[in-house]
Write an enzyme that holds these catalytic residues in place. Sequence first.
Site, PDB file in Angstrom:
ATOM      1  N   SER A  11       5.193  -6.833  -1.349  1.00  0.00           N
ATOM      2  CA  SER A  11       4.797  -6.904   0.058  1.00  0.00           C
ATOM      3  C   SER A  11       5.251  -8.229   0.652  1.00  0.00           C
ATOM      4  CB  SER A  11       3.268  -6.799   0.148  1.00  0.00           C
ATOM      5  OG  SER A  11       2.849  -6.967   1.480  1.00  0.00           O
ATOM      6  N   ALA A  12       5.826  -8.198   1.855  1.00  0.00           N
ATOM      7  CA  ALA A  12       6.361  -9.426   2.452  1.00  0.00           C
ATOM      8  C   ALA A  12       5.260 -10.422   2.830  1.00  0.00           C
ATOM      9  CB  ALA A  12       7.195  -9.078   3.695  1.00  0.00           C
ATOM     10  N   HIS A  13       4.144  -9.912   3.349  1.00  0.00           N
ATOM     11  CA  HIS A  13       3.157 -10.861   3.904  1.00  0.00           C
ATOM     12  C   HIS A  13       2.355 -11.604   2.841  1.00  0.00           C
ATOM     13  CE1 HIS A  13      -0.909  -8.886   3.674  1.00  0.00           C
ATOM     14  NE2 HIS A  13      -0.173  -7.804   3.483  1.00  0.00           N
ATOM     15  N   CYS A  48     -20.511  -8.775  -1.231  1.00  0.00           N
ATOM     16  CA  CYS A  48     -21.027  -9.224   0.048  1.00  0.00           C
ATOM     17  C   CYS A  48     -22.479  -8.811  -0.001  1.00  0.00           C
ATOM     18  CB  CYS A  48     -20.352  -8.495   1.195  1.00  0.00           C
ATOM     19  SG  CYS A  48     -18.577  -8.605   1.080  1.00  0.00           S
ATOM     20  N   THR A  55       0.849  -1.204   0.000  1.00  0.00           N
ATOM     21  CA  THR A  55       0.000   0.000   0.000  1.00  0.00           C
ATOM     22  C   THR A  55       0.879   1.247   0.000  1.00  0.00           C
ATOM     23  OG1 THR A  55      -1.770  -1.142   1.191  1.00  0.00           O
ATOM     24  CG2 THR A  55      -1.770   1.269   1.279  1.00  0.00           C
ATOM     25  N   GLN A  89       0.908  -9.674  -5.595  1.00  0.00           N
ATOM     26  CA  GLN A  89       0.368 -11.034  -5.665  1.00  0.00           C
ATOM     27  C   GLN A  89       1.282 -12.004  -6.399  1.00  0.00           C
ATOM     28  OE1 GLN A  89      -2.158 -12.388  -4.195  1.00  0.00           O
ATOM     29  NE2 GLN A  89      -3.077 -10.534  -3.339  1.00  0.00           N
ATOM     30  N   ASN A 124      -5.478  -9.307  -7.629  1.00  0.00           N
ATOM     31  CA  ASN A 124      -5.660  -9.937  -6.324  1.00  0.00           C
ATOM     32  C   ASN A 124      -7.005 -10.633  -6.166  1.00  0.00           C
ATOM     33  OD1 ASN A 124      -6.090  -6.935  -6.444  1.00  0.00           O
ATOM     34  ND2 ASN A 124      -7.268  -7.420  -4.603  1.00  0.00           N
ATOM     35  N   THR A 142      12.638   5.258  10.956  1.00  0.00           N
ATOM     36  CA  THR A 142      13.562   4.180  11.313  1.00  0.00           C
ATOM     37  C   THR A 142      13.122   2.880  10.666  1.00  0.00           C
ATOM     38  OG1 THR A 142      14.064   5.259  13.387  1.00  0.00           O
ATOM     39  CG2 THR A 142      14.532   2.900  13.274  1.00  0.00           C
TER      40      THR A 142
HETATM   41  C1  LIG Z   1      -2.213  -7.043  -0.672  1.00  0.00           C
HETATM   42  C2  LIG Z   1      -2.041  -6.111  -1.811  1.00  0.00           C
HETATM   43  C3  LIG Z   1      -1.684  -4.783  -1.604  1.00  0.00           C
HETATM   44  C4  LIG Z   1      -1.495  -4.201  -0.233  1.00  0.00           C
HETATM   45  O1  LIG Z   1      -0.355  -4.729   0.377  1.00  0.00           O
HETATM   46  P1  LIG Z   1      -0.055  -4.431   1.922  1.00  0.00           P
HETATM   47  O2  LIG Z   1       1.347  -4.885   2.086  1.00  0.00           O
HETATM   48  O3  LIG Z   1      -1.028  -5.253   2.691  1.00  0.00           O
HETATM   49  O4  LIG Z   1      -0.219  -2.984   2.128  1.00  0.00           O
HETATM   50  C5  LIG Z   1      -1.536  -3.986  -2.709  1.00  0.00           C
HETATM   51  N1  LIG Z   1      -1.721  -4.458  -3.949  1.00  0.00           N
HETATM   52  C6  LIG Z   1      -2.064  -5.739  -4.179  1.00  0.00           C
HETATM   53  C7  LIG Z   1      -2.254  -6.218  -5.573  1.00  0.00           C
HETATM   54  C8  LIG Z   1      -2.251  -6.604  -3.119  1.00  0.00           C
HETATM   55  O5  LIG Z   1      -2.624  -7.858  -3.354  1.00  0.00           O
END
Ligand SMILES: *Cc1c(COP(=O)(O)O)cnc(C)c1O
Length: 404
Positions: A213-215, A340, A86, A193, A165, A254
């Site tokens: 993004s790491a997660h 939803c 993000t 993704q 996504n 930091t």
């Molecule tokens: C999950 C996602 C994000 C956001 O990533 P975060 O690390 O959670 O902020 C942005 N773009 C795409 C395509 C995503 O799948």
Amino acid sequence: MNQALDAKTGGTPSLPVYLDHHATTPCDPRVVEVMLPCFGEVYGNPASQQHSPGCAARSLVEGAREQVADLLGCGTSEVVFTSGATESDNLAIKGVMESTATRGRHLITAATEHKAVLDVCTRLERRGYEVTYLAVEADGRVCPDRVSQALREETVLVSLMLANNEIGVLHPIAQIAECCRERGVLLHCDAAQALATLDCDVNALGVDLMSVSAHKAYGPKGVGALYVRRRRPHVRLSAQLDGGGHEGGRRSGTVNVPGVVGFGEACAIIAGRREADARQQRFLRDRLLHRLRRGRSDLRVHGSLEHRLPNNLNVSFPGIDAGRLVREVGSVAVSSGAACSAPGTDGSYVLKALPGSAAELGSIRFGLGRGTTEAEVDFAAGEILAAVAAHEPDPKVDACAATC
Ligand SMILES: *Cc1c(COP(=O)(O)O)cnc(C)c1O
């Protein structure tokens, strides 16, 4: 233990079966292991270079930067650590548009991008920038010709994702990059993704900026990176967080040392197994699709099956409210990548952007992962099909209503 990561080969899966890896992935145990010392022995601030605790932290951060750069095929000075995709999207788009405002104020994106891109664009529009939102084809992809046609004299940036996504569809980024380069327009790509299963080499793709993004890649939450090309062209960015001038002045604050170190390890792990993971997940995804289709031949797949993430499936069943179904099936963690039925929400803008898709009742998004097994996929297919059958409007009730 990390049950979702241990590849189980058979037997009864532990519940719920997690098939929502597009939302987030479990942290790899090896990632956790390398992070732990950063909460203990290595407590220094990597910006404090006058003593050994600071130097020790700096050395870990720079090691992680190399691991990320290796996976992206770029130089270490081109990696800016952020709090996630993000923030990377915000920094890339606002940063480029603000620094090039004298050259032009037009950018191009697509209607199916992530909110972290679309909402940035909306804000820029309010600040007097102009945005073109490209339509996608029926298969969910942006056609490179449409990008070319939308380019103007005052266009400075195109922002398109590598993989969607919700529907997992892949845009032809390398081709689009060629159009952009010919016209001297920068290309930003949100690859959040794609990182764990696709080649994200920035030069093979030809992108100038890339968000990760790491997660979404078996690393920790709250950390990510923005790739910023340094040569041919040298991309100029205006910082969005001002302060101590960290990350070469591009992102003050930091550095999240444990997060960055975990992210580096996650990238190193991906480098060693990405292709095998992709093959395995594609096989299981196809098996899932086959099972669902065998149970319900009227199943509808959203988006291209050919140009798609190997771990994604997005389907709907005619007449079935996907949002309700997903909430009721407690044994399988999936998302209704869409509508939803909660009042006030008006469905998935991604599905709505697909020409000819009946998006009103939403869809079911499956996101497979490293730990997903055949037994899990088979179980999930069975549970979803049973729930679909239970939701079916009863023909006898309908017949009665018609005659009474
Ligand atoms: C999950 C996602 C994000 C956001 O990533 P975060 O690390 O959670 O902020 C942005 N773009 C795409 C395509 C995503 O799948």
